[in-house]
Design an enzyme around this catalytic site. Structure first.
Site, mmCIF file in Angstrom:
data_model
loop_
_atom_site.group_PDB
_atom_site.id
_atom_site.type_symbol
_atom_site.label_atom_id
_atom_site.label_comp_id
_atom_site.label_asym_id
_atom_site.label_seq_id
_atom_site.Cartn_x
_atom_site.Cartn_y
_atom_site.Cartn_z
ATOM 1 N N LEU A 1 0.808 -1.347 -0.037
ATOM 2 C CA LEU A 1 0.060 -0.079 0.040
ATOM 3 C C LEU A 1 0.805 1.293 -0.054
ATOM 4 O O LEU A 1 2.025 1.441 0.728
ATOM 5 C CB LEU A 1 -0.989 -0.007 1.223
ATOM 6 C CG LEU A 1 -1.948 -1.138 1.507
ATOM 7 C CD1 LEU A 1 -2.800 -1.013 2.671
ATOM 8 C CD2 LEU A 1 -2.575 -1.638 0.046
ATOM 9 N N HIS B 1 -3.566 3.910 -2.319
ATOM 10 C CA HIS B 1 -4.723 3.241 -1.782
ATOM 11 C C HIS B 1 -5.114 3.833 -0.432
ATOM 12 O O HIS B 1 -6.485 3.595 -0.257
ATOM 13 C CB HIS B 1 -3.931 1.957 -1.299
ATOM 14 C CG HIS B 1 -3.149 1.207 -2.339
ATOM 15 N ND1 HIS B 1 -1.704 1.144 -2.258
ATOM 16 C CD2 HIS B 1 -3.608 0.589 -3.526
ATOM 17 C CE1 HIS B 1 -1.592 0.431 -3.410
ATOM 18 N NE2 HIS B 1 -2.523 0.125 -4.214
ATOM 19 N N GLN C 1 -4.288 -11.833 -14.083
ATOM 20 C CA GLN C 1 -4.213 -10.510 -14.664
ATOM 21 C C GLN C 1 -2.435 -10.093 -15.185
ATOM 22 O O GLN C 1 -2.176 -9.099 -15.710
ATOM 23 C CB GLN C 1 -4.608 -9.332 -13.962
ATOM 24 C CG GLN C 1 -3.887 -8.689 -12.658
ATOM 25 C CD GLN C 1 -4.651 -7.890 -11.812
ATOM 26 O OE1 GLN C 1 -5.433 -8.113 -11.204
ATOM 27 N NE2 GLN C 1 -4.322 -6.440 -11.774
ATOM 28 N N VAL D 1 -3.316 9.978 -6.567
ATOM 29 C CA VAL D 1 -2.472 10.816 -5.620
ATOM 30 C C VAL D 1 -1.015 10.732 -6.083
ATOM 31 O O VAL D 1 -0.360 9.683 -6.707
ATOM 32 C CB VAL D 1 -2.445 9.960 -4.175
ATOM 33 C CG1 VAL D 1 -1.624 10.507 -3.240
ATOM 34 C CG2 VAL D 1 -3.891 9.845 -3.938
HETATM 35 O O1 PAF Z 1 -5.783 -2.048 -9.510
HETATM 36 C C1 PAF Z 1 -5.426 -3.069 -8.757
HETATM 37 O O2 PAF Z 1 -4.583 -3.208 -7.934
HETATM 38 C C2 PAF Z 1 -5.775 -4.472 -9.412
HETATM 39 O O3 PAF Z 1 -5.896 -4.615 -10.851
HETATM 40 C C3 PAF Z 1 -7.213 -4.795 -8.798
HETATM 41 C C4 PAF Z 1 -8.438 -3.937 -8.943
HETATM 42 C C5 PAF Z 1 -7.086 -4.933 -7.188
HETATM 43 C C6 PAF Z 1 -7.513 -6.200 -9.284
HETATM 44 O O4 PAF Z 1 -6.746 -7.078 -8.977
#
Ligand code: PAF
Length: 281
Positions: A32, A36, A60, A176
């Site tokens: 983070l 976040h 992903q 940010v």
């Molecule tokens: O933006 C991210 O950190 C990721 O793509 C998410 C939305 C948490 C999905 O894994």
């Protein structure tokens, strides 16, 4: 409080819902930073209970990408998220989210996932929509919070939620930035001192484009050239794309009519950074 299983999280949230509590979800991949934390604070201001998911989602990432080396630090995340107002940190394993035999994906088709990062990372958004749909099903929040830094991701997720009639409000929060303008990102930690110093050019180039846009330059190729010329002042900058699309549809345009997204992806060494700015008449 960290919860690692879907069963335990559902039991906790059922109890909260029965006592009339509203639930906000902040999906993250952890490690983070202030970006976040701004989402968590906003979620806490607008919901009784905030669930932050902390899950580096393998689907992903392409096989040649940084899934294994993506920075992780759950102890640090727990402290920061709790201080910012998260009630639960959902920290599942890959097996918990994708048990053996899991083979169902959610995919938004069309321009929205083909351009920008979708062109350089063809399987990326399918992984994002799949995991976010799972998180929506597990948490069933009233509201979910995403950062404008991933502007295309936000547009794709809004499209998914709309197309699938999901009863969840998606809220997109401002980027940010560090004091010198670099957009906060977990991947900034990969940058060497020299790369870090040169990476400020992304924001500078986008701000320059916005300034000339506001002074009347609405021609897309000219705006793209301004951004490209500025970024190439930095010898370490290796451009993946500099693009401008209508926003949020991400349709191709020659002239900015109402609202457009100017977006860039640039490599500094092995690190690929993205940034963007909205151009709005
Ligand atoms: O933006 C991210 O950190 C990721 O793509 C998410 C939305 C948490 C999905 O894994």
């Amino acid at each position: 409080m960290i919860i690692t299983t879907i069963k335990e999280l559902r039991a906790y949230l059922d109890t909260q819902r029965k006592s009339g509590k509203t639930i906000g979800l902040v999906p993250t991949m952890g490690f983070l930073h202030e970006g976040h934390l701004s989402l968590i604070r906003r979620a806490k201001a607008e919901n009784h209970i905030v669930v932050m998911s902390d899950f580096v989602n393998p689907t992903q990432f392409a096989p040649n990408e940084d899934f294994e080396s993506y920075p992780r630090n759950i102890e640090h995340d727990e402290q920061l998220a709790t201080d910012a107002g998260a009630d639960v940190i959902f920290y599942p394993s890959v097996e918990e989210m994708y048990p053996n035999g899991s083979s169902t994906f959610v995919e938004a088709e069309g321009d929205i996932t083909k351009v920008l990062c979708g062109a350089s990372r063809p399987s990326h958004f399918k992984g994002v929509t799949t995991v976010v749909a799972m998180l929506f099903n597990i948490v069933q929040p009233q509201k979910a919070y995403f950062g404008q830094k991933d502007a295309q991701q936000a547009a794709v997720l809004i499209k998914m939620a709309t197309d699938l009639h999901m009863n969840i409000e998606l809220i997109v929060c401002p980027i940010v930035r560090e004091e010198d303008g670099l957009a906060m990102s977990s991947r900034n930690t990969y940058l060497s001192a020299n790369e870090r110093a040169q990476a400020v050019i992304l924001n500078q180039a986008l701000v320059k484009a916005k300034t000339i846009f506001e002074n009347g330059e609405h021609n897309v190729p000219n705006l793209i050239k301004t951004i490209t010329d500025k970024i190439t002042e930095m010898p370490l900058a290796d451009i993946d794309y500099v693009s401008i699309y209508e926003y949020p549809s991400l349709k191709t345009i020659e002239t900015v009519k109402e609202k457009a997204l100017a977006a860039v992806a640039v490599r500094f060494g092995k690190t690929r950074l993205i940034d963007n700015i909205i151009l709005e008449k």
